[in-house]
Design a protein around this motif. Structure first.
Motif, mmCIF file in Angstrom:
data_model
loop_
_atom_site.group_PDB
_atom_site.id
_atom_site.type_symbol
_atom_site.label_atom_id
_atom_site.label_comp_id
_atom_site.label_asym_id
_atom_site.label_seq_id
_atom_site.Cartn_x
_atom_site.Cartn_y
_atom_site.Cartn_z
ATOM 1 N N MET A 177 28.940 33.459 42.502
ATOM 2 C CA MET A 177 29.951 33.884 41.540
ATOM 3 C C MET A 177 29.473 35.146 40.815
ATOM 4 O O MET A 177 28.286 35.278 40.506
ATOM 5 N N ASP A 178 30.393 36.092 40.607
ATOM 6 C CA ASP A 178 30.039 37.290 39.858
ATOM 7 C C ASP A 178 31.218 37.689 38.973
ATOM 8 O O ASP A 178 32.198 36.945 38.835
ATOM 9 N N LEU A 179 31.108 38.872 38.379
ATOM 10 C CA LEU A 179 32.168 39.361 37.503
ATOM 11 C C LEU A 179 32.922 40.489 38.187
ATOM 12 O O LEU A 179 33.110 41.575 37.640
ATOM 13 N N GLY A 180 33.349 40.212 39.405
ATOM 14 C CA GLY A 180 34.116 41.187 40.166
ATOM 15 C C GLY A 180 35.585 41.155 39.809
ATOM 16 O O GLY A 180 36.101 40.158 39.282
ATOM 17 N N ASP A 181 36.267 42.270 40.084
ATOM 18 C CA ASP A 181 37.716 42.312 39.865
ATOM 19 C C ASP A 181 38.425 42.652 41.170
ATOM 20 O O ASP A 181 37.789 42.939 42.183
ATOM 21 N N ARG A 182 39.743 42.654 41.134
ATOM 22 C CA ARG A 182 40.518 42.847 42.361
ATOM 23 C C ARG A 182 40.516 44.304 42.833
ATOM 24 O O ARG A 182 41.086 44.624 43.878
ATOM 25 N N HIS A 183 39.863 45.194 42.079
ATOM 26 C CA HIS A 183 39.800 46.602 42.452
ATOM 27 C C HIS A 183 38.422 46.996 42.980
ATOM 28 O O HIS A 183 38.115 48.177 43.110
ATOM 29 N N GLY A 184 37.586 45.993 43.267
ATOM 30 C CA GLY A 184 36.306 46.242 43.901
ATOM 31 C C GLY A 184 35.160 46.545 42.955
ATOM 32 O O GLY A 184 34.044 46.823 43.408
ATOM 33 N N ARG A 185 35.404 46.473 41.651
ATOM 34 C CA ARG A 185 34.333 46.723 40.688
ATOM 35 C C ARG A 185 33.651 45.402 40.319
ATOM 36 O O ARG A 185 34.297 44.363 40.286
ATOM 37 N N VAL A 186 32.363 45.478 40.009
ATOM 38 C CA VAL A 186 31.612 44.301 39.588
ATOM 39 C C VAL A 186 30.890 44.636 38.286
ATOM 40 O O VAL A 186 30.125 45.609 38.223
ATOM 41 N N ALA A 187 31.143 43.858 37.253
ATOM 42 C CA ALA A 187 30.518 44.095 35.955
ATOM 43 C C ALA A 187 29.112 43.512 35.933
ATOM 44 O O ALA A 187 28.917 42.325 36.188
ATOM 45 N N ALA A 236 38.610 35.618 34.214
ATOM 46 C CA ALA A 236 39.090 36.631 33.279
ATOM 47 C C ALA A 236 38.869 38.034 33.849
ATOM 48 O O ALA A 236 39.737 38.908 33.746
ATOM 49 N N MET A 237 37.709 38.252 34.461
ATOM 50 C CA MET A 237 37.405 39.567 35.003
ATOM 51 C C MET A 237 38.274 39.923 36.200
ATOM 52 O O MET A 237 38.572 41.094 36.432
ATOM 53 N N TRP A 238 38.703 38.923 36.937
ATOM 54 C CA TRP A 238 39.521 39.190 38.119
ATOM 55 C C TRP A 238 40.825 39.892 37.741
ATOM 56 O O TRP A 238 41.388 40.649 38.525
ATOM 57 N N GLY A 239 41.280 39.670 36.528
ATOM 58 C CA GLY A 239 42.527 40.281 36.090
ATOM 59 C C GLY A 239 42.365 41.640 35.447
ATOM 60 O O GLY A 239 43.338 42.190 34.900
ATOM 61 N N LYS A 240 41.178 42.230 35.499
ATOM 62 C CA LYS A 240 40.951 43.533 34.877
ATOM 63 C C LYS A 240 41.863 44.586 35.489
ATOM 64 O O LYS A 240 42.023 44.669 36.706
ATOM 65 N N ARG A 241 42.452 45.406 34.637
ATOM 66 C CA ARG A 241 43.377 46.437 35.098
ATOM 67 C C ARG A 241 42.616 47.609 35.727
ATOM 68 O O ARG A 241 41.439 47.827 35.422
ATOM 69 N N PRO A 242 43.285 48.400 36.567
ATOM 70 C CA PRO A 242 42.591 49.507 37.234
ATOM 71 C C PRO A 242 42.133 50.608 36.289
ATOM 72 O O PRO A 242 41.188 51.332 36.588
ATOM 73 N N GLY A 243 42.806 50.757 35.150
ATOM 74 C CA GLY A 243 42.429 51.803 34.205
ATOM 75 C C GLY A 243 42.941 51.490 32.815
ATOM 76 O O GLY A 243 43.747 50.569 32.624
ATOM 77 N N HIS A 244 42.485 52.265 31.819
ATOM 78 C CA HIS A 244 42.868 51.964 30.440
ATOM 79 C C HIS A 244 44.292 52.395 30.105
ATOM 80 O O HIS A 244 44.885 51.905 29.145
ATOM 81 N N ARG A 291 34.809 30.802 23.290
ATOM 82 C CA ARG A 291 34.304 30.027 22.146
ATOM 83 C C ARG A 291 34.896 28.625 22.133
ATOM 84 O O ARG A 291 34.177 27.632 21.917
ATOM 85 N N GLY A 292 36.191 28.522 22.358
ATOM 86 C CA GLY A 292 36.843 27.215 22.345
ATOM 87 C C GLY A 292 36.250 26.263 23.365
ATOM 88 O O GLY A 292 35.792 25.160 23.010
ATOM 89 N N PRO A 293 36.229 26.635 24.657
ATOM 90 C CA PRO A 293 35.613 25.761 25.650
ATOM 91 C C PRO A 293 34.145 25.466 25.361
ATOM 92 O O PRO A 293 33.684 24.339 25.565
ATOM 93 N N LEU A 294 33.414 26.477 24.881
ATOM 94 C CA LEU A 294 32.004 26.278 24.553
ATOM 95 C C LEU A 294 31.844 25.192 23.501
ATOM 96 O O LEU A 294 31.023 24.260 23.660
ATOM 97 N N ARG A 342 33.005 30.040 35.354
ATOM 98 C CA ARG A 342 34.267 30.112 36.095
ATOM 99 C C ARG A 342 35.349 30.796 35.263
ATOM 100 O O ARG A 342 36.078 31.663 35.751
ATOM 101 N N ARG A 343 35.458 30.403 33.998
ATOM 102 C CA ARG A 343 36.461 31.016 33.121
ATOM 103 C C ARG A 343 36.206 32.519 32.955
ATOM 104 O O ARG A 343 37.133 33.323 32.959
#
Length: 328
Positions: free
Chosen positions: A1-11, A301-309, A282-285, A296-297
């Motif tokens: 599992m990583d912090l990747g998004d649908r645009h190929g970026r990984v945080a 969340a990162m998967w939905g990152k937009r392509p730009g600001h 915070r809530g789930p924690l 997982r949460r």
């Protein structure tokens, strides 16, 4: 599992806000009277901050952790949070973004805790102009804090500067000279639409092109390659060894290479500095979620990152949270 998004970026770079409070009142950030601060009960405890960083590092591939605010030096548990982070598997690289007030007291202890380096916000070398911009007479304290950071080995010491029309707009060359004399690494940042007053006006913003033009009247700038996911375009000054960086967040966005994710002081994941959506950890924690569930949460969340600001989009809306609440 990583912090990747649908645009190929990984945080892999996590920005953790430790407080929304600040002891300056910079005009491009918050009003003179300050803001309604987050209630203490909503702010993550030191243990909660460390737990979420541990999830990010051990389960999601984060390798760099930067502590921000508000002003992170106002967080009493900062040194212990840094030490706990540095002790995690892989020993993540650590940094803080600070106004440097208090570094004379804390630089050595933060370095001992494992802090690798600092970024200091400083927009002028003139004490009077500093007071106009920040509404506080603390210029000499910032300078002393920079010196303390360098002496503690928190290198390279970086300075982030914002040029404001009608105030310090002509100070770019002097700032650069001042920084180079002290071996600090200077980066100019375009003013962004993140002020609490929502008074940002693109027509009044000093752009990256303007900054480069003004600097080039005094020094020779040679572009450097190898920017990668770094936000700053770097230029060699007069053939080196000194460099200067330009972060054109508005006019020269680097969204396609972004590798950052943000955690606010109240435990919300923000996939972009300019996002209007957040995902609650915070809530789930506090409800007893285990590390796997939190990871997982976060990943979802990162998967939905937009392509730009989207600042250039006519439909762009400034985030409801100001910079001090988001974390820089």
């Amino acid at each position: 599992m990583d912090l990747g998004d649908r645009h190929g970026r990984v945080a892999t770079d996590l920005r953790v806000s430790l407080t929304d409070r600040c002891n300056l009142r910079c005009q491009y950030c918050m009003p003179a009277e300050g803001l309604d601060w987050m209630p203490t009960a909503e702010v993550l405890t030191d243990d909660e901050v460390v737990r979420l960083i541990h999830v990010a590092v051990t389960r999601l591939g984060v390798t760099d952790v930067r502590f921000t605010g508000g002003e992170p030096l106002l967080r009493r548990g900062l040194a212990s949070i840094i030490a706990a982070t540095k002790a995690m598997p892989g020993s993540p690289r650590t940094a803080i973004t600070t106004n440097a007030l208090g570094l004379t007291r804390t630089a050595k202890s933060l370095a001992a805790a494992g802090l690798d380096r600092v970024n200091v916000s400083l927009d002028t070398t003139d004490p009077e102009m500093f007071s106009k911009i920040t509404l506080r007479d603390r210029f000499r304290d910032v300078v002393a804090g920079l010196e303390a950071a360098a002496e503690a080995g928190l290198a390279p010491v970086k300075i982030n500067a914002v040029l404001l029309r009608g105030l310090n707009e002509d100070e770019g060359p002097e700032l650069l000279r001042w920084a180079m004399e002290r071996n600090y690494h200077l980066r100019f940042i375009e003013q962004m639409p993140l002020d609490a007053q929502h008074g940002w006006d693109r027509s009044r913003m000093i752009t990256a092109d303007e900054i480069l033009t003004r600097l080039s009247e005094h020094v020779t700038l040679t572009p450097l390659d190898g920017r990668g996911s770094a936000p700053a375009e770097r230029f060699l000054v007069d053939g080196g060894p000194h460099t200067v960086g330009i972060i054109g967040s508005v006019t020269r966005p680097f969204c396609s290479e972004c590798n950052r994710v943000r955690l606010t002081a109240d435990g919300q994941v923000r996939t972009c500095l300019f996002a209007r959506e957040e995902s609650d950890l915070r809530g789930p924690l506090r409800d007893g979620a285990d590390d796997e569930e939190l990871a997982r949460r976060w990943s979802e969340a990162m998967w939905g990152k937009r392509p730009g600001h989207g600042i250039d989009d006519p439909t762009f809306l400034q985030p409801t949270r100001p910079m001090s609440s988001i974390g820089g």
